[in-house]
Scaffold this active site. Structure first.
Site, PDB file in Angstrom:
ATOM      1  N   ASP A 236       0.876  -1.122   0.129  1.00  0.00           N
ATOM      2  CA  ASP A 236      -0.079   0.009   0.228  1.00  0.00           C
ATOM      3  C   ASP A 236       0.743   1.225  -0.250  1.00  0.00           C
ATOM      4  OD1 ASP A 236      -2.367   1.464   0.604  1.00  0.00           O
ATOM      5  OD2 ASP A 236      -1.387   1.924   2.546  1.00  0.00           O
ATOM      6  N   GLU A 309       1.466  -0.457  -5.171  1.00  0.00           N
ATOM      7  CA  GLU A 309       0.443   0.388  -5.296  1.00  0.00           C
ATOM      8  C   GLU A 309       1.320   1.727  -5.521  1.00  0.00           C
ATOM      9  OE1 GLU A 309      -3.336   2.576  -3.447  1.00  0.00           O
ATOM     10  OE2 GLU A 309      -1.429   2.584  -2.448  1.00  0.00           O
TER      11      GLU A 309
HETATM   12  C1  LIG Z   1      -6.142   1.478  -3.069  1.00  0.00           C
HETATM   13  C2  LIG Z   1      -5.471   1.380  -1.487  1.00  0.00           C
HETATM   14  O1  LIG Z   1      -5.097   0.727  -1.175  1.00  0.00           O
HETATM   15  N1  LIG Z   1      -5.585   2.897  -1.040  1.00  0.00           N
HETATM   16  C3  LIG Z   1      -4.887   2.936   0.366  1.00  0.00           C
HETATM   17  C4  LIG Z   1      -3.625   3.799   0.250  1.00  0.00           C
HETATM   18  O2  LIG Z   1      -3.433   4.017   1.365  1.00  0.00           O
HETATM   19  C5  LIG Z   1      -4.182   4.840   2.350  1.00  0.00           C
HETATM   20  C6  LIG Z   1      -3.272   4.989   3.526  1.00  0.00           C
HETATM   21  O3  LIG Z   1      -2.946   3.655   4.179  1.00  0.00           O
HETATM   22  C7  LIG Z   1      -5.688   3.981   2.420  1.00  0.00           C
HETATM   23  O4  LIG Z   1      -6.309   5.226   3.198  1.00  0.00           O
HETATM   24  C8  LIG Z   1      -6.049   3.898   1.155  1.00  0.00           C
HETATM   25  O5  LIG Z   1      -7.309   3.211   1.206  1.00  0.00           O
END
Ligand SMILES: CC(=O)N[C@H]1CO[C@H](CO)[C@@H](O)[C@@H]1O
Ligand SMILES: *[C@@H]1O[C@H](CO)[C@@H](O)[C@H](O)[C@H]1NC(C)=O
Ligand SMILES: *[C@@H]1O[C@H](CO)[C@@H](O)[C@H](O)[C@H]1NC(C)=O
Ligand SMILES: *[C@@H]1O[C@H](CO)[C@@H](O)[C@H](O)[C@H]1NC(C)=O
Ligand SMILES: *[C@@H]1O[C@H](CO)[C@@H](O)[C@H](O)[C@H]1NC(C)=O
Ligand SMILES: [Ca+2]
Ligand SMILES: [Ca+2]
Length: 593
Positions: A236, A309
């Site tokens: 993430d 990500e």
């Molecule tokens: C797509 C995803 O997983 N988004 C996450 C990215 O990180 C932030 C903080 O950890 C999350 O709020 C999101 O949902």
């Protein structure tokens, strides 16, 4: 397993007829035989809170997932990745982890997780966990120890004294950096008399990756879950791992103003050059890849994958793949099909730009992947328009590489409407009742639609944690499985086709925009049938396309294999390639025989 670098994409630009086409070289059978499981995998994202509730408390859980693994099997899923299931006060619904080594009690126990893995193994489905490396919860014991300056934990997080305002003499945050959910990225802690950094919510303090003990701790987390049998991780928010270091005077520099202004309260946006996309972060991903490869070398079994990500510029994102001497992530997620239409509108042209952005910049020998939604975005069907639901599912399955489906995309689920009173997402709760709909991520997180029954078969509770989307009586697994033609049937046909087709797994790719509103993709492989995807992504007009203008080698008649839900054409019938009519929103998969 070693990756084989035999698949060198050959880029060739065709200027014929003013069409910008792109061709990747066909691969040989020998190269194809060496493909690893993840290279043509169908990944499926489960948002555990909203998938299936097994005990009637209105919240999805692990036993719920286990009970529905057969559904994933039936869908043809290769690997499911679960959004965070770890212990968490749920300020950011699991992206604020208070214990990286335990399961959130409302989702179940470690034994429930083991049962899930066991059942998934029996069914041949791999399970991937969400790894949230940038921050922990402020309730994590590491943070409490760090606040107390306990030995070994003093520098687990990014702490700073702040700076004095020369005109007021008052203490201020160390820099002007902003958190992702609005407001300063620095939070004062009375007990420690220092500020800590948080790139997300106040309750999500950033871990300090410049501390080797933190790096080692997080690798321990990876190995711990690998020992529990997971097939890899989806990491993430990786680009924000590292921030710049303080200058010689110990001060953090300010970000410049970006020039963009918040259209809601006129807040000036800042650039994020000091807190995102630093080179140190890329190297961290390479180190995690080594953890995956070492684990496999020692314990055997299939490749453990690293998915990353990144919402970052292509030049940065592509480095995550690794370079000539180092392996990086197996797949840095490709969000172009989300981000390009979001900034330039949804059209055949923007879809082509999105595909170009990946295929023209991906390093040689790497594997592409396609994502159209997740729990941070509005639902794909709502963003692209309901009429284009099948067109986009088809595209994700027809393009080369791995596909990623967010739960419910196979059903054509749309955004639910959530009132301010029912709003749960911190990104929205940090705003107000007038403006929250611009920020909320709740509409794509509503419970999954299993049936037309109470709570769509998701839960027996009187109230679910988020309300259901209103259209669940018509869009659900039960109804769509029984229907002769539905989004779900189309999705399953696509999966079956890709699984059985060497062309779709290994073939060359060529694509173009025709008649301004039609996007066409051809996949071909010597000795196997070719496939053509053709979709009218326009809003209203029917068009007739001449596919020979796109590719002269196509036969004059093509067989219709899969059609979008409102198409009036007939499967297994022959259609003229140089006079193919397409209604608005119509999308087809055809083959050369
Ligand atoms: C797509 C995803 O997983 N988004 C996450 C990215 O990180 C932030 C903080 O950890 C999350 O709020 C999101 O949902
Ligand atoms: C110092 O405080 C004043 C008054 O609140 C404010 O206008 C100014 O921007 C502050 N200076 C800095 C460098 O933050
Ligand atoms: C934002 O700025 C514009 C232009 O200066 C102004 O018209 C608008 O009222 C402002 N909005 C708010 C919420 O202050
Ligand atoms: C590959 O990445 C490693 C680690 O970041 C770096 O040391 C090396 O110089 C890079 N090699 C090439 C050829 O870019
Ligand atoms: C379709 O395009 C081909 C190639 O340009 C051309 O030879 C043919 O005449 C066209 N057919 C029609 C029906 O327009
Ligand atoms: Ca439950
Ligand atoms: Ca960070």
């Amino acid at each position: 397993m070693q990756r084989f670098q035999l698949l060198i994409p050959l880029l060739c630009c065709l200027a014929a007829l003013g069409l910008a086409c792109q061709d990747t070289a066909a691969t040989t059978g020998a190269a194809a035989a060496s493909k690893d499981w993840w290279e043509t995998a169908q990944f499926y994202q489960i948002y555990p809170r909203s998938f299936k509730d097994s005990n009637g408390d209105g919240i999805g859980d692990l036993n719920g997932i286990t009970s529905e693994l057969e559904y994933l099997k039936d869908l043809g899923v290769t690997a499911a990745w679960l959004s965070p299931i770890f212990k968490s006060p749920m300020v950011d619904f699991g992206y604020d982890i208070s214990d990286f080594y335990d399961i959130q009690p409302e989702y179940g126990t470690l034994d429930d997780f083991r049962a899930l893995i066991k059942r998934a193994n029996e069914l041949g489905i791999k399970i991937i966990l969400d790894f949230v490396p940038n921050h922990s919860s402020d309730e994590n014991v590491w943070f409490k120890k760090s606040v107390a300056r306990e030995r070994g934990y003093e520098d687990y997080y990014v702490w700073h004294d702040g700076r004095l305002n020369s005109s007021t003499g008052k203490r201020e945050p160390p820099s002007n950096w902003l958190q992702a959910f609005r407001g300063s990225a620095w939070q004062w802690v009375e007990e420690r008399q220092q500020y800590y950094l948080h790139q997300f919510a106040v309750q999500q303090p950033d871990l300090n990756y410049r501390n080797p003990a933190v790096v080692e701790q997080m690798k321990r987390v990876l190995r711990y879950w690998l020992n529990e049998g997971v097939a890899g991780f989806r990491c993430d928010a990786v680009p924000v791992l590292f921030e710049v270091q303080p200058d010689a005077q110990g001060q953090y520099p300010d970000e410049e103003v970006s020039g963009l202004t918040d259209d809601v309260d006129n807040r000036s946006y800042l650039k994020s050059e000091l807190i995102e996309n630093l080179p140190e972060t890329i190297d961290m991903a390479y180190q995690w890849r080594t953890v995956m490869d070492d684990y496999q070398r020692i314990h055997g079994g299939d490749t453990r994958v690293l998915l990353i990500e990144t919402y970052a510029p292509p030049a940065y994102t592509m480095q995550f793949y690794g370079n000539r001497s180092v392996e990086g992530a197996h797949l840095p997620f490709n969000f172009n099909l989300i981000t390009v239409p979001a900034s330039s509108g949804f059209s055949a042209k923007s879809v082509k730009t999105a595909v170009d952005n990946w295929l023209l910049t991906m390093p040689a020998g790497r594997v592409a992947n396609w994502v159209i939604g997740n729990h941070d975005q509005r639902r794909a069907a709502s963003r692209y328009g309901v009429a284009h639901t099948d067109a986009m599912n088809m595209l994700v399955m027809l393009l080369p590489g791995a596909s990623v489906t967010y739960q419910g995309e196979e059903l054509g689920m749309t955004d639910g409407w959530i009132s301010w009173a029912d709003t749960k997402d911190p990104a929205a709760c940090n705003s107000n009742s007038e403006t929250y709909e611009q920020f909320t991520r709740d509409p794509s997180r509503t419970p999954f639609h299993w049936s037309s029954g109470a709570n769509a078969g998701f839960s027996t509770a009187s109230q679910t944690w988020l309300p259901l989307a209103e259209n669940y009586k018509t869009l659900n697994v039960e109804v769509e499985s029984a229907a002769a033609h539905s989004h779900l049937q189309i999705y399953k046909s696509l999966v079956a086709l890709r699984r059985s087709s060497k062309t779709l797994q290994w073939g060359a790719t060529k694509y173009a925009v025709l008649n301004e509103q039609v996007f066409v993709v051809k996949r071909s492989l010597a000795g196997s049938p070719s496939f053509v995807y053709v979709a009218n992504l326009g809003e209203s007009a029917a068009v007739t396309v001449n596919l020979s203008e796109f590719d002269k080698s196509l036969p004059s008649l093509l067989t219709l294999r899969i059609r979008s839900i409102d198409s009036s054409k007939a499967e297994n019938s022959l259609y003229e390639s140089n006079g193919l009519s397409l209604a608005a929103g119509e999308a087809l998969v055809l083959s050369s025989n």
